[in-house]
Design a protein around this motif. Structure first.
Motif, short mmCIF file in Angstrom:
data_model
loop_
_atom_site.label_atom_id
_atom_site.label_comp_id
_atom_site.label_asym_id
_atom_site.label_seq_id
_atom_site.Cartn_x
_atom_site.Cartn_y
_atom_site.Cartn_z
N LEU A 111 -2.95 -33.32 26.17
CA LEU A 111 -1.34 -33.48 25.79
C LEU A 111 -0.80 -32.05 25.25
O LEU A 111 -1.45 -31.36 24.68
N PHE A 112 0.43 -31.77 26.02
CA PHE A 112 0.97 -30.47 25.76
C PHE A 112 1.84 -30.59 24.50
O PHE A 112 2.66 -31.39 24.04
N PRO A 113 1.23 -29.75 23.46
CA PRO A 113 1.85 -29.97 22.09
C PRO A 113 3.28 -29.30 21.85
O PRO A 113 3.51 -28.29 22.64
N ASN A 114 4.31 -30.02 21.48
CA ASN A 114 5.76 -29.65 21.20
C ASN A 114 6.29 -29.22 22.43
O ASN A 114 6.43 -28.17 22.61
N PRO A 115 6.39 -30.28 23.14
CA PRO A 115 7.25 -29.80 24.41
C PRO A 115 8.68 -29.46 24.35
O PRO A 115 9.21 -28.90 25.32
N GLU A 116 9.09 -29.83 23.09
CA GLU A 116 10.51 -29.29 23.01
C GLU A 116 10.62 -27.70 22.75
O GLU A 116 11.73 -27.38 22.73
N ARG A 117 9.54 -27.01 22.86
CA ARG A 117 9.64 -25.56 22.73
C ARG A 117 10.34 -25.20 24.13
O ARG A 117 11.13 -24.37 23.82
N ILE A 118 10.11 -25.72 25.18
CA ILE A 118 10.74 -25.36 26.33
C ILE A 118 12.39 -25.53 26.49
O ILE A 118 13.07 -24.65 26.80
N ASP A 119 12.86 -26.70 25.60
CA ASP A 119 14.08 -26.82 25.35
C ASP A 119 14.79 -25.80 24.55
O ASP A 119 15.98 -25.37 25.03
N LYS A 120 14.00 -25.47 23.44
CA LYS A 120 14.58 -24.31 22.55
C LYS A 120 14.82 -23.05 23.28
O LYS A 120 15.89 -22.60 23.08
N VAL A 121 13.90 -22.65 24.28
CA VAL A 121 13.91 -21.42 25.02
C VAL A 121 14.97 -21.46 25.97
O VAL A 121 15.77 -20.47 25.66
N GLU A 122 15.22 -22.47 26.64
CA GLU A 122 16.13 -22.56 27.46
C GLU A 122 17.64 -22.52 27.01
O GLU A 122 18.58 -21.93 27.48
N LEU A 123 17.71 -23.17 25.76
CA LEU A 123 18.93 -23.47 24.96
C LEU A 123 19.41 -21.90 24.53
O LEU A 123 20.41 -21.25 24.64
N SER A 124 18.12 -21.09 24.04
CA SER A 124 18.43 -19.83 23.46
C SER A 124 18.91 -18.83 24.84
O SER A 124 19.78 -17.97 24.40
N MET A 125 18.34 -19.17 25.97
CA MET A 125 18.48 -18.43 27.28
C MET A 125 20.21 -18.49 27.53
O MET A 125 20.90 -17.56 27.91
N ALA A 126 20.30 -19.90 27.45
CA ALA A 126 21.81 -20.28 28.01
C ALA A 126 22.81 -19.69 26.83
O ALA A 126 24.04 -19.12 27.50
N ASN A 127 22.42 -19.76 25.74
CA ASN A 127 23.36 -19.03 24.64
C ASN A 127 23.47 -17.69 24.95
O ASN A 127 24.68 -16.98 24.53
N LEU A 128 22.43 -16.97 25.05
CA LEU A 128 22.34 -15.57 25.31
C LEU A 128 23.12 -15.23 26.39
O LEU A 128 23.96 -14.05 26.39
N GLU A 129 22.96 -15.93 27.66
CA GLU A 129 23.76 -15.41 28.63
C GLU A 129 25.23 -15.86 28.47
O GLU A 129 26.21 -15.01 29.22
N THR A 130 25.75 -16.90 27.65
CA THR A 130 27.01 -16.92 27.26
C THR A 130 27.73 -15.77 26.43
O THR A 130 28.73 -15.29 26.65
N VAL A 131 26.89 -15.38 25.65
CA VAL A 131 27.41 -13.98 24.78
C VAL A 131 27.46 -12.96 25.59
O VAL A 131 28.42 -12.31 25.63
N VAL A 132 26.71 -12.72 26.66
CA VAL A 132 26.50 -11.62 27.55
C VAL A 132 28.04 -11.70 28.51
O VAL A 132 28.66 -10.67 28.66
N ARG A 133 28.19 -12.90 28.81
CA ARG A 133 29.25 -13.20 29.91
C ARG A 133 30.65 -12.63 29.01
O ARG A 133 31.60 -12.25 29.49
N GLU A 134 30.71 -13.51 27.91
CA GLU A 134 31.90 -13.24 26.91
C GLU A 134 32.19 -11.56 26.73
O GLU A 134 33.20 -11.06 26.65
N ARG A 135 31.02 -10.83 26.38
CA ARG A 135 31.31 -9.27 26.25
C ARG A 135 31.68 -8.65 27.68
O ARG A 135 32.51 -7.91 27.69
N ASN A 136 30.89 -9.17 28.55
CA ASN A 136 31.55 -8.56 30.00
C ASN A 136 32.77 -8.97 30.38
O ASN A 136 33.82 -8.08 30.87
N LYS A 137 33.04 -10.15 29.87
CA LYS A 137 34.66 -10.66 30.34
C LYS A 137 35.74 -9.62 29.52
O LYS A 137 36.82 -9.18 29.92
N ALA A 138 35.36 -9.46 28.15
CA ALA A 138 36.10 -8.84 27.33
C ALA A 138 36.45 -7.25 27.79
O ALA A 138 37.17 -6.73 27.50
N TYR A 139 35.22 -6.76 28.32
CA TYR A 139 35.10 -5.39 28.54
C TYR A 139 36.15 -5.33 29.91
O TYR A 139 36.74 -4.29 29.82
#
Length: 245
Positions: A98-126
């Motif tokens: 059993l792989f413990p806490n499989p939701e860890r992958i979803d949390k990491v991917e959500l964090s990466m998606a949010n980080l990419e969104t923030v970087v895109r916002e800064r790039n667009k503003a620049y």
């Protein structure tokens, strides 16, 4: 040849010594921990456990107050964590464990998606501030051979479009292939059925919640399920619990 190799080794040794000396005087630490392939695996204390204590994902508001350097470092930390989790998941599958806490992958991917969104916002503003245009890759709405519209992001090519035969053969835009009315009819029917089933699932779920929890916060339910008519389903028998509608 032996003299050349020895001379090269001496020169390389001097360069390394000088570089290490300069780093030492600058107060930097250049030692690196090498754990080989164990970098792709979780800590051994988390092996064969049922639950691993983890936190939540990074939100956009938290990432917006960080500097570009911190976001750059955090991206590689999340990337390394995702590779480790995916490796552990495959290893657990191969070992029938059993792989413990499989939701860890979803949390990491959500964090990466949010980080990419923030970087895109800064790039667009620049780019909007500097040159008056956003830094996003340009694109346009096109139609494929089946008559379906989609947004195509453009790429840079060394060969012009009118000379690039391979690109023109692969990207057949705005050209309909024969009679597609029957296909589009079935496709619209499929989309309609999917939306209807989704609405029915939400309605049945809300009725089950209303029956199980009489003191349910209806305002929160309306925000979470905007497609469900709460006032209408109150009179349904499936939604009646131990309360009077």
């Amino acid at each position: 040849m032996a003299f050349r190799v020895f001379k090269g080794c001496c020169l390389l040794k001097n360069v390394v010594n000088n570089y290490a000396t300069s780093l030492r005087f600058n107060g930097l630490h250049v030692s690196v921990i090498h754990r080989d392939l164990m970098e792709f695996f979780d800590d051994k204390k988390n092996w064969a456990v049922e639950h691993v204590k983890v936190g939540r994902a990074w939100s956009k508001d938290e990432l917006r107050i960080k500097s570009n350097e911190d976001l750059h470092k955090l991206w590689f930390v999340l990337l390394k964590e995702r590779n480790m989790l995916l490796t552990m998941e495959e290893e657990c599958k191969s070992q029938f464990e059993l792989f413990p806490n499989p939701e860890r992958i979803d949390k990491v991917e959500l964090s990466m998606a949010n980080l990419e969104t923030v970087v895109r916002e800064r790039n667009k503003a620049y780019y909007d501030l500097e040159i008056g245009e956003n830094g996003e890759r340009p694109g346009e709405m096109v139609t494929n051979l089946l008559g379906l519209n989609f947004f195509y992001r453009k790429f840079e090519h060394l060969i012009p479009q009118f000379l690039n035969r391979k690109w023109r053969e692969k990207h057949t835009f705005n050209r309909v292939n024969g009679n597609i009315e029957k296909f589009q009819k079935f496709y619209r029917e499929k989309i309609h059925n999917e939306k209807r089933k989704a609405r029915n699932r939400d309605k049945n779920h809300v009725m089950h919640l209303m029956k199980r929890y009489p003191n349910l916060d209806m305002e929160a339910v309306k925000q979470q399920f905007p497609s469900v008519d709460i006032e209408k389903i109150k009179d349904y028998k499936k939604a009646r619990g131990h309360f009077a509608p």
